[in-house]
Design a protein around this motif. Structure first.
Motif, PDB file in Angstrom:
ATOM      1  N   HIS A 429      61.914 -15.453 -23.395  1.00  0.00           N
ATOM      2  CA  HIS A 429      60.764 -14.944 -22.636  1.00  0.00           C
ATOM      3  C   HIS A 429      59.868 -14.029 -23.471  1.00  0.00           C
ATOM      4  CE1 HIS A 429      62.050 -16.661 -18.790  1.00  0.00           C
ATOM      5  NE2 HIS A 429      63.301 -16.337 -19.138  1.00  0.00           N
ATOM      6  N   ARG A 430      60.091 -14.035 -24.799  1.00  0.00           N
ATOM      7  CA  ARG A 430      59.223 -13.365 -25.784  1.00  0.00           C
ATOM      8  C   ARG A 430      59.103 -11.855 -25.570  1.00  0.00           C
ATOM      9  NH1 ARG A 430      58.931 -16.572 -29.847  1.00  0.00           N
ATOM     10  NH2 ARG A 430      56.937 -15.690 -30.540  1.00  0.00           N
ATOM     11  N   ASN A 431      60.165 -11.227 -25.034  1.00  0.00           N
ATOM     12  CA  ASN A 431      60.184  -9.760 -24.942  1.00  0.00           C
ATOM     13  C   ASN A 431      60.888  -9.246 -26.196  1.00  0.00           C
ATOM     14  OD1 ASN A 431      60.524  -7.036 -24.346  1.00  0.00           O
ATOM     15  ND2 ASN A 431      60.912  -7.419 -22.168  1.00  0.00           N
ATOM     16  N   ALA A 435      64.350  -7.201 -27.224  1.00  0.00           N
ATOM     17  CA  ALA A 435      65.249  -7.997 -28.072  1.00  0.00           C
ATOM     18  C   ALA A 435      65.748  -7.170 -29.246  1.00  0.00           C
ATOM     19  CB  ALA A 435      64.535  -9.247 -28.575  1.00  0.00           C
ATOM     20  N   GLU A 436      64.847  -6.345 -29.833  1.00  0.00           N
ATOM     21  CA  GLU A 436      65.244  -5.500 -30.968  1.00  0.00           C
ATOM     22  C   GLU A 436      66.291  -4.464 -30.530  1.00  0.00           C
ATOM     23  OE1 GLU A 436      63.395  -2.500 -34.368  1.00  0.00           O
ATOM     24  OE2 GLU A 436      62.132  -3.155 -32.701  1.00  0.00           O
ATOM     25  N   ILE A 454      71.630 -12.608 -37.973  1.00  0.00           N
ATOM     26  CA  ILE A 454      70.642 -13.682 -38.132  1.00  0.00           C
ATOM     27  C   ILE A 454      69.685 -13.701 -36.943  1.00  0.00           C
ATOM     28  CG2 ILE A 454      70.369 -16.201 -38.240  1.00  0.00           C
ATOM     29  CD1 ILE A 454      73.168 -16.144 -39.714  1.00  0.00           C
ATOM     30  N   GLY A 455      70.238 -13.462 -35.736  1.00  0.00           N
ATOM     31  CA  GLY A 455      69.400 -13.425 -34.538  1.00  0.00           C
ATOM     32  C   GLY A 455      68.342 -12.340 -34.614  1.00  0.00           C
ATOM     33  N   ALA A 461      61.275 -11.753 -38.051  1.00  0.00           N
ATOM     34  CA  ALA A 461      60.452 -12.759 -38.722  1.00  0.00           C
ATOM     35  C   ALA A 461      59.320 -13.241 -37.818  1.00  0.00           C
ATOM     36  CB  ALA A 461      61.322 -13.931 -39.156  1.00  0.00           C
ATOM     37  N   VAL A 462      59.610 -13.375 -36.507  1.00  0.00           N
ATOM     38  CA  VAL A 462      58.594 -13.836 -35.549  1.00  0.00           C
ATOM     39  C   VAL A 462      57.403 -12.886 -35.513  1.00  0.00           C
ATOM     40  CG1 VAL A 462      58.137 -14.205 -33.088  1.00  0.00           C
ATOM     41  CG2 VAL A 462      60.192 -15.157 -34.123  1.00  0.00           C
ATOM     42  N   VAL A 463      57.691 -11.557 -35.576  1.00  0.00           N
ATOM     43  CA  VAL A 463      56.599 -10.557 -35.523  1.00  0.00           C
ATOM     44  C   VAL A 463      56.160 -10.143 -36.926  1.00  0.00           C
ATOM     45  CG1 VAL A 463      57.221  -9.692 -33.243  1.00  0.00           C
ATOM     46  CG2 VAL A 463      58.315  -8.685 -35.259  1.00  0.00           C
ATOM     47  N   LYS A 464      56.602 -10.935 -37.925  1.00  0.00           N
ATOM     48  CA  LYS A 464      56.194 -10.749 -39.333  1.00  0.00           C
ATOM     49  C   LYS A 464      56.594  -9.386 -39.908  1.00  0.00           C
ATOM     50  CE  LYS A 464      52.362 -14.054 -39.264  1.00  0.00           C
ATOM     51  NZ  LYS A 464      52.759 -14.696 -38.007  1.00  0.00           N
ATOM     52  N   ARG A 465      57.737  -8.871 -39.448  1.00  0.00           N
ATOM     53  CA  ARG A 465      58.294  -7.638 -40.047  1.00  0.00           C
ATOM     54  C   ARG A 465      59.287  -8.085 -41.127  1.00  0.00           C
ATOM     55  NH1 ARG A 465      59.988  -4.051 -34.867  1.00  0.00           N
ATOM     56  NH2 ARG A 465      61.174  -2.947 -36.491  1.00  0.00           N
TER      57      ARG A 465
END
Length: 549
Positions: A429-431, A435-436, A454-455, A461-465
């Motif tokens: 759900h892209r929260n 998630a972090e 890895i998760g 990686a999705v938020v380019k950090r």
């Protein structure tokens, strides 16, 4: 003269009742015969009362509580009566009562004999209470029964059941005349403790093996998660060992279920039928579970529907409800639960676990809350698995804040499975902020699991950090956590083939990769053709040409 006549008549009645008790099949029959015996004044006849006591305490269709009430009415119970009650309770749902009866026996000044101790040891094993087992062991030594082989075999089993394989081995080593039961007890002990290398060594050292020897080894490998090895042992058993029994086949079917080996499972079902093994409820439940886990839900239903509902128990219903839920057949699983209630089968904790899983698959949050609350209302205590299922329901439905609050308000500490369910929900759900937070808690809770790092790395990686993503990989390396390679099983003609990512050790590897390359090329060609057709349809000039035409 009259007294002699009455005495003969009483003896005749007693003899008749003893014969009837010998053929007794149920507690209803027993109670009728008991009542007749009392009406004829036989409640003081030892032979009659021993029969009543033995059947009610030891028979599969007996009632140990009824037996104890009979026992309590005996004016001077013998050691045989005490042992019968102790033995009955050692096999019951409340084995701790065996220990209570033993203490009562000592207070009455009755000395235990060599038949008393094995059942006290068994009760301790079933309770996994090493403290009481050690106390009984001390009494065995004190009364000079430590060299009794029956008792020693029971002690091996008890220590192994309590996880103390070292003491089990000490008892085994001290035995002078080991028999097959002794070797089986030691083998089963190692298998129970997950020490399969030692179990295999004991098995290979045995000069004689029976069906229990093979079954213990197969079951040990299944419990250790080494399912292919379990199947290999079973195949060897079929070739050189005795005919398998119900216990063996339950373990084998479990291995098939975990491997997803449907063809092999069908072969095992045929083996059961061909060898005329009794279709016990446990075996039928295992068949339902195997078919459901292997994806053959119709075959699972066929086995389930073939069982007389008057003879079913909660376990087979749970297997079927859980199987339907796993396959996303939510309405069917909830409907089956209602059917189970109609037949008067009382649900247990596993039933509610299956129902919550069904709700998670179907996105039925309201129903999940109802079942979770019903669990408590029925006097059951939710386990970590129930909480994890409830979190999964909320997370899948996108109610992430509610799920997080639910975890924070639980009366127990959150488990990795709970946080894992919430973490997956956050990703779907892209929260990513939540998630972090959850991902970091997961790493703290389960630092040796490569998937946790890895998760979280993928989230960054999705938020380019990128730096944070890299730090997760570095943290794995620092802690010595290695990524487990992914693998899959493919069953062809009843033979399981294991494929590991980037592995080319399979004998048919070249042909497999060649075919894979061909399939990928065909897919790419199909995609290109599909895209060209879409471009043509979207081309307005073609539309104009068609209109002009």
């Amino acid at each position: 003269m009259l007294g002699g006549s009455l005495s003969c008549k009483t003896a005749d009645i007693n003899g008749t009742l003893l014969n009837l008790l010998g053929n007794c099949k149920s507690m209803l029959e027993l109670k009728k015969l008991h009542a007749i015996g009392i009406s004829f004044g036989l409640s003081h006849e030892d032979s009659f009362m021993y029969k009543i006591l033995s059947f009610s305490a030891l028979s599969n269709s007996g009632d140990i509580d009824y037996s104890y009430r009979v026992f309590s009415q005996l004016s001077s119970p013998t050691i045989f009566s005490w042992n019968t009650i102790i033995r009955g309770y050692s096999n019951s749902k409340n084995p701790i009562h065996s220990l209570f009866i033993y203490l009562k026996m000592l207070r009455h000044g009755v000395a235990p004999d060599y038949l008393t101790y094995p059942f006290l040891v068994k009760a301790s094993a079933r309770l996994s209470k090493q403290e009481s087992g050690v106390s009984v062991h001390a009494q065995i030594i004190k009364t000079g029964h430590e060299s009794d082989r029956f008792i020693q075999n029971s002690l091996i089993h008890m220590y192994a059941s309590c996880g103390n394989i070292m003491w089990a081995h000490k008892v085994f080593d001290s035995m002078q005349g080991k028999n097959l039961v002794s070797w089986n007890s030691m083998l089963d002990g190692y298998a129970k403790c997950g020490e399969m290398a030692s179990a295999q060594k004991v098995f290979e050292s045995m000069q004689e093996r029976d069906v229990r020897s093979w079954s213990s080894l197969v079951d040990g490998y299944v419990k250790a998660g080494e399912y292919r090895e379990a199947m290999a042992i079973f195949e060897k058993m079929r070739a050189v060992g005795p005919k398998a029994n119900e216990v063996t086949m339950v373990s084998v079917l479990s291995a098939c279920a975990h491997l997803g080996a449907l063809e092999k499972g069908r072969m095992m079902h045929k083996y059961i039928v061909d060898n005329c093994l009794p279709m016990t409820m446990v075996l039928q439940t295992s068949l339902v579970d195997m078919y459901a886990k292997c994806g053959a839900i119709e075959e699972a239903l066929f086995v389930f529907r073939g069982v007389s509902k008057s003879q079913t128990d909660v376990f087979i219903w749970n297997a079927m409800i859980g199987g339907l839920a796993t396959h996303g057949l939510v309405e069917e699983s909830l409907k089956l639960f209602k059917e189970m209630q109609m037949f008067g089968i009382r649900s247990d904790e596993i039933t509610y676990l299956c129902l919550l899983a069904a709700c998670a698959h179907g996105g039925q949050v309201k129903e999940a809350w109802y079942f979770f609350e019903s669990l408590v209302k029925c006097g059951m205590t939710p386990t970590s698995e129930h909480y994890a299922c409830m979190v999964d329901v909320l997370a899948r439905a996108g109610q992430l804040t509610t799920a997080y609050q639910f975890i924070c308000q639980m009366p127990i500490e959150p488990s990795a499975s709970m946080l894992g369910a919430l973490f997956s929900g956050c990703i779907n759900h892209r929260n990513l902020d939540l998630a972090e937070t959850v991902g970091r808690k997961l790493i703290d809770l389960d630092p040796n699991n490569d998937g946790r790092y890895i998760g979280l790395s993928n989230v960054y990686a999705v938020v380019k950090r990128w730096d944070d993503a890299k730090s997760m990989r570095e943290a794995m390396e620092r802690r010595g956590v290695k990524k487990s390679p992914g693998f899959s099983f493919v069953e062809i003609s009843g033979i399981l083939h294991r494929f590991i990512a980037h592995d080319k050790t399979h004998p048919d590897s070249d042909e497999t990769y060649s075919m894979l390359h061909f399939v990928v090329c065909q897919m790419k060609h199909g995609c290109r053709q599909h895209n060209q057709e879409e471009n043509l349809l979207n081309d307005t000039s073609i539309e104009d040409d068609l209109i002009l035409f």
